[in-house]
Design an enzyme around this catalytic site. Structure first.
Site, short mmCIF file in Angstrom:
data_model
loop_
_atom_site.label_atom_id
_atom_site.label_comp_id
_atom_site.label_asym_id
_atom_site.label_seq_id
_atom_site.Cartn_x
_atom_site.Cartn_y
_atom_site.Cartn_z
N CYS A 2 0.82 -1.21 0.00
CA CYS A 2 0.00 0.00 0.00
C CYS A 2 0.86 1.26 0.00
O CYS A 2 0.52 2.26 -0.66
CB CYS A 2 -0.95 0.00 1.19
SG CYS A 2 -0.14 -0.15 2.80
N HIS A 16 -1.73 0.17 7.50
CA HIS A 16 -2.30 0.50 6.20
C HIS A 16 -2.05 1.98 5.90
O HIS A 16 -1.74 2.77 6.80
CB HIS A 16 -3.80 0.21 6.18
CG HIS A 16 -4.41 0.21 4.80
ND1 HIS A 16 -3.78 -0.36 3.70
CD2 HIS A 16 -5.59 0.71 4.33
CE1 HIS A 16 -4.54 -0.23 2.64
NE2 HIS A 16 -5.65 0.43 2.98
N ASP A 48 -8.02 4.15 -1.99
CA ASP A 48 -7.48 3.01 -1.24
C ASP A 48 -6.82 2.05 -2.22
O ASP A 48 -7.46 1.60 -3.19
CB ASP A 48 -8.61 2.31 -0.49
CG ASP A 48 -8.09 1.33 0.55
OD1 ASP A 48 -6.99 0.79 0.37
OD2 ASP A 48 -8.80 1.11 1.55
#
Length: 492
Positions: free
Chosen positions: A305, A405, A426
């Site tokens: 991420c 995250h 996202d």
């Protein structure tokens, strides 16, 4: 019937037997001293024996009323005992408390102090042991200096005092040993905690290395191949597609150029059109400059991420001429493998004016972070004041991360009830999901993927990275010299 012990006469009672010996006229025989044959009455015989024929006692004991004797030579010295001892036996005396050996061969447990007075009933203090005479019978008594116990025998008292001293020394030694043992146990506990902490840090570091492909076990490439093999085993991928995608991946790694399979462009433009035509509950909305969405692939799913959010931020900066020239002069062409993305973050830090903000604790009820939303609103609304409902700013997106995250902030909504809502890209959203935003329905159901209200962000802490300008030459030089130190601003 009671018989007299002296003459054997029968007496009517014990009271008569007690009066009988004291009356010579009644007693048939006159008692005599067994040592000198002196004729004395029954009641005088005991007193005669004590005064005329005293029995030798242990050293230090004497008859009542007799003058005090020297403890070294036994000579009767009377009230001049102290002067006698100092004059005749001064060489035998030691300092108080030294335990010098006395003339009779015994060791004084509390020093060699001597009495200075010896009148009956007067309490006389030595330097350690208290000696006085009982006023009732003139008996010499000794008092323990530690517990005030009274003894008639100096030897018994010395043994008693020795027990006190042994107990005191044992107590002191025991306390010292207990303290040393406690300190040793505490030291061992501290060392154990340090070793456990170091072990835990090593394990977490190795876990991060494995997670981000930095342990030389394969990283992006190996994970990509393993995941494709699972897809083939589950029947979700044909063998020919496996080999085709493997070849594309190897070519992409060799050239250092992303193949673009995870990229979705045009989302910001679609959002701008949607807000201008629909969404009546939104009072105002601010959107960042154009930015492409990148999602995780088979090679970095679960840990990539950060890399994908960097791609989103970089895609926006490269579309802005204000940042484009600076970045193209610094960045290498390699965007893959994943190991190098931290290097690009470092280049971005050296070239751009970046802010690192640490929202290290909740600032609202229920563990929320309203100050985070207020800061982002201020970031987008500064230099963009006006009455327009939709404001397409030139601001780059914001990198937002928390434990486990990270996401990219591309805008913020202000509802008619004054509540705020973030718009987030996202990396976990696939290209198929993002493609739906390009065909936005009038009901705005697709925006659920992007919207995050204050009550939705309840992690303990958040950090953001915001780009706000280009560094001057002087600032670049200073930033390069201090490149090993990253500073952040804490809120609150």
């Amino acid at each position: 019937m009671v018989l007299c012990d002296v003459c054997g006469r029968a007496l009517p009672s014990e009271a008569a037997a007690g009066r009988h010996p004291r009356r010579p006229s009644l007693c048939r025989r006159q008692p005599r001293c067994p040592l000198c044959a002196a004729a004395v009455g029954c009641d005088e015989l005991r007193r005669h024996m004590e005064t005329a024929h005293p029995e030798p006692g242990p050293p230090g004991c004497r008859s009542p009323g007799a003058p005090p004797e020297c403890p070294f030579c036994g000579e009767a010295a009377g009230r001049e005992l102290e002067e006698h001892v100092r004059a005749r036996h001064g060489h035998l005396l030691g300092a108080p408390g030294t335990g010098e050996r006395r003339g009779d061969g015994r060791v004084c447990p509390r020093g060699s102090g001597l009495a200075t007075e010896n009148r009956p009933g007067d309490k006389v203090a030595t330097k350690e042991i208290v000696m006085y005479l009982d006023a009732g019978n003139g008996e010499q008594l000794y008092e323990c200096p530690m517990c005030s116990l009274t003894c008639t025998n100096i030897q018994i008292l010395e043994e008693h005092v020795d027990l006190h001293l042994e107990e005191h020394n044992f107590s002191e030694g025991g306390n010292i040993r207990d303290l040393e043992l406690a300190q040793q146990l505490q030291t061992e506990e501290d060392e154990w905690q340090r070793s456990e902490e170091e072990k835990r840090e090593r394990e977490e570091f190795q876990k991060l290395q494995r997670q981000y492909g930095l342990d030389n076990s394969g990283g992006f490439k190996q994970q990509f191949l393993n995941n494709m093999e699972r897809e083939v085993d589950r029947g979700r991928m044909q063998p020919f597609e496996y080999h085709k995608r493997k070849a594309d991946m190897m070519e992409s790694l060799a050239s250092g150029v992303d193949d673009g399979r995870t990229k979705t462009s045009g989302v910001i433009e679609a959002l701008c059109k949607y807000y201008q035509s629909e969404n009546k509950d939104v009072r105002r909305v601010w959107l960042s400059a154009g930015v492409d969405h990148f999602h995780s692939s088979l090679g970095d799913r679960g840990w990539g991420c950060g890399y994908r959010n960097f791609q989103m931020l970089l895609s926006s900066l490269l579309q802005n001429s204000f940042y484009n020239d600076c970045l193209r002069a610094s960045l290498t062409r390699s965007m893959i493998p994943i190991k190098w993305w931290l290097h690009h973050w470092n280049l971005l830090w050296k070239c751009q004016r970046c802010q690192i903000i640490d929202f290290h604790k909740p600032t609202g009820p229920m563990g929320t972070h309203p100050r985070l939303f207020e800061w982002i609103l201020h970031y987008y609304s500064t230099d963009n004041e006006g009455g327009a409902k939709v404001v397409c700013t030139s601001k780059p997106p914001i990198y937002l991360q928390h434990q486990g995250h990270s996401r990219t902030v591309v805008g913020i909504e202000e509802k008619k009830n004054k509540s705020l809502c973030l718009l987030l890209f996202d990396p976990g959203c696939s290209s198929q999901q993002m493609q739906k935003l390009l065909k936005q329905n009038s009901d705005g159901s697709g925006l659920r993927l992007l919207r995050k209200f204050v009550g939705s962000l309840k992690e303990k802490q958040y950090q953001i990275v915001a780009v706000d300008g280009v560094l001057s030459l002087e600032e670049k030089a200073a930033r390069c010299r201090a490149s090993q130190v990253l500073t952040s601003e804490k809120i609150p």
